[in-house]
Design an enzyme around this catalytic site. Structure first.
Site, PDB file in Angstrom:
ATOM      1  N   GLU A   1       0.813  -1.220   0.000  1.00 57.07           N
ATOM      2  CA  GLU A   1       0.000   0.000   0.000  1.00 57.07           C
ATOM      3  C   GLU A   1       0.845   1.268   0.000  1.00 57.07           C
ATOM      4  O   GLU A   1       0.326   2.366  -0.135  1.00 57.07           O
ATOM      5  CB  GLU A   1      -0.925   0.021   1.227  1.00 57.07           C
TER       6      GLU A   1
ATOM      7  N   ARG B   1      19.654   6.584 -22.231  1.00 57.84           N
ATOM      8  CA  ARG B   1      19.776   6.833 -23.671  1.00 57.84           C
ATOM      9  C   ARG B   1      20.075   8.299 -23.988  1.00 57.84           C
ATOM     10  O   ARG B   1      20.439   8.629 -25.113  1.00 57.84           O
ATOM     11  CB  ARG B   1      18.524   6.363 -24.404  1.00 57.84           C
TER      12      ARG B   1
ATOM     13  N   ASP C   1      14.042  12.098 -31.408  1.00 56.58           N
ATOM     14  CA  ASP C   1      12.902  11.363 -30.882  1.00 56.58           C
ATOM     15  C   ASP C   1      11.715  12.274 -30.610  1.00 56.58           C
ATOM     16  O   ASP C   1      11.838  13.490 -30.517  1.00 56.58           O
ATOM     17  CB  ASP C   1      13.278  10.663 -29.576  1.00 56.58           C
TER      18      ASP C   1
END
Length: 255
Positions: A125, A163, A178
């Site tokens: 939780e 990356r 990208d």
């Protein structure tokens, strides 16, 4: 070199980062160091429990503060040994939480400048609030949904940051081009064969004319972003050259 220490009761999950793809290569080439630390190793009972029932009642279990605190302290020792400065602006303790700051490209770029990170993966939780108040510097979320634990978000964060590190990508332009890097979605990409399912590669990409290709790719980015992410388009500020390209294609440049 960037250092990551991951605190998780399932360290085996991080074989996906160590052994495959760009992240695995970065670790093999010592551009990245990844340690996993299991908080169960810092328990004193026979069952190595790291969770207990919550005070006040309620469903589920809560991760206890003490073993996590000891795991974080060991992570800081390891980070210092790797040359990391331990101040939060250089090597923060990051809790992967749906209540945190959303992991967007701007956040990734900020993190790529760190010496390292200590990633805290919760389960059950949640984690005792006192541990979060005392030890956590940043909370990061992948979005408005809940996962079973912080391991998958930690891997996503590491992949997105690694990356972006200099020299990790075979061609650094791959990362620069990208989606989201320039504020727009990425353009379509094509490779061999030239005809697939009666669909040809756009002629402009076969022309060898770099100026026309650059224009075509940007216009495709613009059209795709307008259609799929109008919020990004509203925030995007085109250059003078990009305004000319948009106008030549009949795309509205005023908002």
């Amino acid at each position: 070199m960037m250092y990551f220490a991951v605190i998780s009761i399932f360290p085996e999950m991080f074989a996906a980062i160590r052994q495959f793809g760009i992240t695995g290569r970065a670790i093999d080439q010592q551009q990245v160091v990844l340690d996993t630390i299991n908080p169960r190793d810092f328990t004193t009972d026979n069952y190595h429990r790291v969770d207990e029932r919550p005070f006040g009642g309620g469903p589920g279990m809560v991760m206890m503060a003490e073993p996590l605190a000891l795991a974080i302290e060991q992570a800081k020792v390891k980070a210092k040994a790797q040359g990391c400065r331990l101040e939060p602006q250089y090597c923060p303790v990051v809790y992967l939480s749906p209540q945190g700051r959303v992991l967007e490209e701007t956040v990734v770029l900020e993190m790529a400048d760190y010496d390292g990170m200590i990633l805290l993966c919760g389960r059950y939780e949640g984690i005792d609030e006192r541990l979060l108040a005392q030890y956590v510097d940043i909370e990061i979320s992948l979005g408005d949904y809940v996962l079973s634990g912080g391991e998958l978000p930690a891997m996503v964060l590491m992949d997105s940051v690694i990356r972006r590190l200099p020299g990790v990508m075979g061609d650094d332009q791959s990362a620069v081009q990208d989606s989201f890097v320039d504020g727009l979605l990425d353009c379509p990409h094509y490779t061999k064969p030239k005809l697939f399912c009666d669909m040809p590669v756009p002629e402009v990409l076969l022309s060898g004319h770099h100026g026309n290709i650059a224009k075509w790719r940007f216009v495709q980015q613009a059209r795709r972003t307008i259609a799929r992410r109008p919020d990004l388009w509203q925030a995007f500020v085109p250059s003078k050259q990009q305004v000319k390209w948009l106008q030549s294609e009949g795309i509205e440049t005023t908002r």
